[in-house]
Write a protein that holds these residues in place. Structure first.
Motif, PDB file in Angstrom:
ATOM      1  N   VAL A 245      38.047   7.668  -8.855  1.00  0.00           N
ATOM      2  CA  VAL A 245      37.433   7.869 -10.160  1.00  0.00           C
ATOM      3  C   VAL A 245      38.287   7.196 -11.228  1.00  0.00           C
ATOM      4  N   VAL A 246      37.662   6.366 -12.044  1.00  0.00           N
ATOM      5  CA  VAL A 246      38.369   5.646 -13.100  1.00  0.00           C
ATOM      6  C   VAL A 246      38.277   6.379 -14.427  1.00  0.00           C
ATOM      7  N   ASN A 247      37.080   6.829 -14.769  1.00  0.00           N
ATOM      8  CA  ASN A 247      36.850   7.484 -16.053  1.00  0.00           C
ATOM      9  C   ASN A 247      36.555   8.965 -15.835  1.00  0.00           C
ATOM     10  N   GLU A 248      37.478   9.822 -16.202  1.00  0.00           N
ATOM     11  CA  GLU A 248      37.324  11.252 -15.989  1.00  0.00           C
ATOM     12  C   GLU A 248      36.294  11.879 -16.918  1.00  0.00           C
ATOM     13  N   HIS A 249      35.908  11.179 -17.965  1.00  0.00           N
ATOM     14  CA  HIS A 249      35.001  11.742 -18.962  1.00  0.00           C
ATOM     15  C   HIS A 249      33.558  11.264 -18.797  1.00  0.00           C
ATOM     16  N   THR A 250      33.287  10.546 -17.738  1.00  0.00           N
ATOM     17  CA  THR A 250      31.952  10.001 -17.538  1.00  0.00           C
ATOM     18  C   THR A 250      30.922  11.108 -17.310  1.00  0.00           C
ATOM     19  N   GLU A 251      29.703  10.865 -17.759  1.00  0.00           N
ATOM     20  CA  GLU A 251      28.603  11.794 -17.546  1.00  0.00           C
ATOM     21  C   GLU A 251      27.754  11.409 -16.328  1.00  0.00           C
TER      22      GLU A 251
ATOM     23  N   LEU B  69      28.001   8.857 -12.552  1.00  0.00           N
ATOM     24  CA  LEU B  69      28.883   8.085 -11.677  1.00  0.00           C
ATOM     25  C   LEU B  69      28.055   7.439 -10.572  1.00  0.00           C
TER      26      LEU B  69
ATOM     27  N   LEU C 184      36.091  15.797 -12.990  1.00  0.00           N
ATOM     28  CA  LEU C 184      34.925  15.265 -13.721  1.00  0.00           C
ATOM     29  C   LEU C 184      34.101  16.393 -14.334  1.00  0.00           C
TER      30      LEU C 184
ATOM     31  N   ASN D 298      32.670  16.534 -17.147  1.00  0.00           N
ATOM     32  CA  ASN D 298      31.523  16.097 -17.952  1.00  0.00           C
ATOM     33  C   ASN D 298      30.422  15.450 -17.109  1.00  0.00           C
TER      34      ASN D 298
END
Length: 276
Positions: A56-62, A64, A80, A82
């Motif tokens: 996972v690169v972006n922990e704030h993604t809504e 994936l 994750l 979000n």
């Protein structure tokens, strides 16, 4: 002359030597200098399937999207918080549904074209609206608590019976094509169902669908329906606008389209062709 006669006799004697004996002698000659026959080659160990770790690169993604990633295991999703809209892990090498415990707000889960053999560990996803598990190795089970589910995609699996859907009263779309289903049954709680895909199964009769009052699209092509009397079962489905029955025995009738339209006046499309 004597030498020639001796040579001729030797040749004749050689011709009458039994083949088994001759072969044994030859093999014996070849085996000289070796300590027994060589041992058979060892069977190589099975090679592990080439898979990738889920990163996972972006922990704030809504949402994936990690389809076609050669992922072998669902993991590393705990952070994750979000992730609510979409998790797409289709076309990977996943064998088991795990690692989704923290995704309690997830609405859409795509796991098609993996190697999953059982639906499990999804009942803690109370907000799930879409679950796609096509092209795996599963049967219908462990979905009772997904009461918000509106779309369930299970085509090309090992399903032989429609079952365990009683709690899914919000279901609007159900796709179960390319399985081994023989009977249409256990859909009495799906009053909101609008699309039902049962193509490419082993169904012989149209039955148990009168309760589907909202049904608009019914895909039944490539089955074994032969009796026109069973089409009468659809008279209660007054909102039906599209039906696929091609490549069933009754579709060989020269008046196939006309008979369908007369029996079901609400139809606007028969197979891939619009009605006139």
């Amino acid at each position: 002359m004597a030498d020639n006669n001796d040579a001729s006799m030797a040749n004749n004697e050689a011709e009458h030597v039994p083949k088994d004996l001759s072969s044994a002698e030859n093999n014996g000659d070849k085996s000289q200098g070796h300590e027994g026959s060589p041992s058979p080659a060892a069977t190589p160990p099975p090679t592990e399937e080439d898979t990738q770790e889920l990163i996972v690169v972006n922990e704030h993604t809504e949402e994936l999207d990690l389809n076609h990633g050669r992922i072998g295991k669902i993991e590393n999703l705990e952070r994750l918080k979000n992730l609510q809209r979409i998790l797409d892990l289709s076309f990977n090498r996943i064998k088991e549904i795990v690692g989704l415990e923290k995704l309690t707000s997830l609405k859409k889960l795509f796991l098609s074209s993996n190697k999953i053999s059982e639906i499990k560990n999804v009942n803690h996803l109370p907000k799930l609206e879409l679950l796609e598990l096509g092209d795996n190795r599963i049967r219908i089970q462990n979905v009772e608590e997904l009461t918000e589910l509106e779309c369930l995609v299970l085509q090309s699996n090992r399903i032989t019976k429609i079952e365990n859907l009683e709690q899914l009263s919000r279901l609007e779309q159900l796709y179960i094509s390319e399985n081994g289903i023989t009977v249409i049954e256990n859909l009495h709680c799906q009053a909101k169902l609008q699309t039902l895909d049962l193509a490419m199964n082993r169904i012989t009769l149209l039955e148990n669908v009168h309760c589907l009052s909202e049904l608009e699209e019914f895909w039944l092509n490539d089955n074994q329906i032969s009796e026109w009397s069973s089409v009468e079962q659809l008279k209660h489905n007054t909102k039906l606008v599209t039906i696929y029955l091609e490549r069933n025995p009754l579709a060989a009738d020269a008046a196939y389209r006309r008979k369908l339209k007369l029996a079901l006046p609400s139809l606007q499309q028969i197979d891939a062709t619009l009605c006139r």
